[in-house]
Design an enzyme around this catalytic site. Structure first.
Site, short mmCIF file in Angstrom:
data_model
loop_
_atom_site.label_atom_id
_atom_site.label_comp_id
_atom_site.label_asym_id
_atom_site.label_seq_id
_atom_site.Cartn_x
_atom_site.Cartn_y
_atom_site.Cartn_z
CB THR A 42 -0.98 -0.16 1.14
OG1 THR A 42 -0.27 -0.28 2.25
CG2 THR A 42 -2.32 -0.85 1.12
NE ARG A 46 5.97 0.21 3.51
CZ ARG A 46 5.25 0.90 4.84
NH1 ARG A 46 5.23 0.47 5.29
NH2 ARG A 46 4.83 1.65 4.52
CB SER A 145 6.03 4.48 6.55
OG SER A 145 5.42 5.06 7.81
CG HIS A 146 4.38 2.30 10.74
ND1 HIS A 146 3.93 2.16 10.21
CD2 HIS A 146 4.26 0.96 11.66
CE1 HIS A 146 3.20 1.38 9.76
NE2 HIS A 146 3.46 0.85 10.91
CG ASP A 297 5.24 7.85 10.58
OD1 ASP A 297 4.95 8.66 10.57
OD2 ASP A 297 5.05 6.70 9.56
#
Length: 538
Positions: A42, A46, A145-146, A297
């Site tokens: 999404t 990663r 991101s986080h 984050d």
């Protein structure tokens, strides 16, 4: 839940940054192995270099694919690029520059060699394209991101400024894997020279007065604490304080690629999730030191809101308060501007929307679905239960088309400054008015075949007519807002609902559920939801 959740990280929890970066260059992916392929979720590709899931060849090939994609789409303007504070972000950023420059792409990098939050990059793309240069800009954000410190991430934002849609990411991923499979022979790379500078921070911070009532926050004198959680917003919060003369403290200005100052998340991992009480435990220690305390984050696209009276707010609760406040305090917003929510966000939002007499636009999981509405102003606010949201300016025009955690943190301060009530106090009033829902997400085991079946379910595949003692009034496999496939199922009753979606990384499916009849009824909904889904995918 790990027994160490919420406790300080120890040396044994920390990554070896040197080994992580070495693996980025040394390990070469084999795309015949699914786990080593470029795959966009999404929010981009990663993975960890240690697992041969995020390595130099991945990023070089993906960047080359982006170059070819933008050429095919007729995108001839500059490409903005920025990175967060993860250890793998810097080498991936360098690799991307080497490919972009070799392909003669005009590249804009941060003027001060600073980290670049995702919303600042989205803001930059939109500002350039709004100015009418005769061409269109796009961008790349290097961030997972986080995600934990061992991960890297790479995301493409086309000219609309938000996350690329599935058509774009599928094309880019397929081409990247093809390039890797062919030995990288068609990937161009050179020294990363001939780039241009852009002041991401200055442009973003100076523009905030057009979307947040900064004067009200200043005049109120409220004490604001902002914790970047070691992420890309670290330089932005000080700049916001100085530019608008706020009573604001950057609670933790440290940047460390191991994130040794974090407390462990629910599963015992270091994860910079500002909506997690476990990850935010060190921030919550300052709960009573400030009138509003916030966290972001690593790429600042998510927000966490802490108040003295209630601690860390549930993201769904803050979304409801934000919507209630904004649609009551933004007089220039179009009267028909809709409220955007993902289908797994709280139904409290539905009840707030009805009271505001505003149409609700419910879409599948993923912020990309909000992009068209935010861009043309037909949706003034878009938010998702995972603490990501953005909204439009005072005049109803687009701000960002990606999630903006800095913006939502500042909104919490504005709400307190203008109303004299913390967001959690306002949520208590909404709960008194509309009821207090119980909400939770749980995972259920599923084989790959069962996950595939769940992703293809239709409402007609559900035989049940009752859920936890209430009549089922909707069985959804497509979102009511835009008709897009959910990739799962949502079942609704008058006072409860559940949604089931397959995990993209684990052999489980996720059950999101909510009840306005209390925790015991929620547990009943969860039990019956699992039985309904298991029967449908058997």
């Amino acid at each position: 839940m790990s027994e160490r959740a919420g406790t300080p990280a120890q040396e044994s929890d920390l990554i070896d940054v040197t080994a992580l970066v070495a693996a980025y260059y040394a390990l070469k992916p084999d795309v015949s192995i699914p786990a080593q392929r470029v795959a966009f979720g999404t929010s981009g590709h990663r993975g960890s270099s240690l697992n041969t899931a995020f390595n130099e060849n991945h990023i070089a090939a993906t960047t080359q694919a982006i170059v070819e994609y933008r050429a095919e789409q007729g995108i001839t303007g500059p490409l903005f690029i920025g990175a967060d504070t993860h250890a793998l972000s810097a080498p991936a950023y360098t690799t991307a520059l080497e490919v972009l420059v070799a392909n003669n792409v005009r590249v804009l990098v941060d003027e001060f060699d600073d980290y670049v939050p995702t919303p600042a990059l989205s803001h930059a793309i939109l500002a350039y394209n709004r100015a009418g240069h005769g061409d269109e800009a796009d961008g790349i954000v290097v961030t997972p991101s986080h995600n934990p410190p061992m991960d890297g991430g790479f995301k493409y934002n086309p000219p609309h400024g938000g996350p690329a849609d599935g058509d774009a990411t599928s094309w880019i991923a397929a081409r990247a894997n093809e390039l890797i499979a062919h030995g990288m022979r068609d990937v161009k790379m050179s020294e990363p020279s001939a780039v241009e500078a852009y002041d991401f921070r200055g442009a973003y911070v100076d523009d905030l007065e057009n979307i947040i009532d900064m004067q009200a926050i200043k005049a109120s004198g409220i004490r604001i604490g902002a914790d970047p959680l070691g992420g890309a917003s670290v330089g932005y919060w000080g700049a916001i304080r100085d530019r608008y003369e706020l009573n604001l403290t950057v609670v933790n200005p440290k940047v460390d690629a191991t994130w040794r100052f974090m407390t462990l998340d629910w599963d015992g991992k270091i994860r910079m999730d500002p909506s997690s009480p476990s990850a935010m435990a060190s921030v919550l220690a300052h709960q009573h030191d400030y009138d509003i305390l916030t966290g972001n984050d690593a790429d600042a696209d998510r927000h966490g809101i802490v108040t003295p009276d209630a601690g860390l707010m549930n993201p769904n609760h803050f979304l409801a308060v934000a919507i209630d406040y904004l649609y009551s305090h933004r007089d220039q917003w179009p009267a028909k501007a809709e409220i955007g929510k993902t289908l797994v966000s709280s139904s409290m939002i539905d009840r707030v929307a009805a009271a505001l007499d505003r149409p609700l636009w419910e879409v599948p999981v993923g912020f990309k679905w909000f992009v068209p509405g935010l861009l043309d102003g037909s949706v003034a606010f878009g938010g998702e239960e995972s603490a990501g949201a953005s909204f439009v300016r005072f005049d109803g025009t687009v701000w960002t088309t990606d999630k903006d955690g800095i913006l939502l943190a500042l909104l919490a301060a504005e709400i307190l400054a203008v109303t004299g009530k913390t967001p959690s106090q306002r949520y208590a009033e909404l709960a008194e008015q509309f009821g207090a829902p119980a909400y939770a997400r749980v995972d259920a085991a599923a084989t790959p075949a069962q996950k595939a079946a769940l992703g293809k379910l239709s409402g007609s595949d559900v035989a049940a007519t009752m859920l936890a003692g209430e009549e089922i009034i909707a069985k959804l496999s497509h979102s009511p807002g835009n008709g897009a496939a959910i990739g799962g199922l949502k079942v609704v009753t008058e006072n409860a609902w559940f949604a089931a979606r397959p995990s993209g990384t684990e052999d489980v499916y996720k059950i999101y559920a909510e009840s306005f009849k209390g925790a015991e009824h929620l547990a009943e909904v969860q039990r019956e939801a699992k039985a309904i889904v298991d029967a449908a995918i058997a």
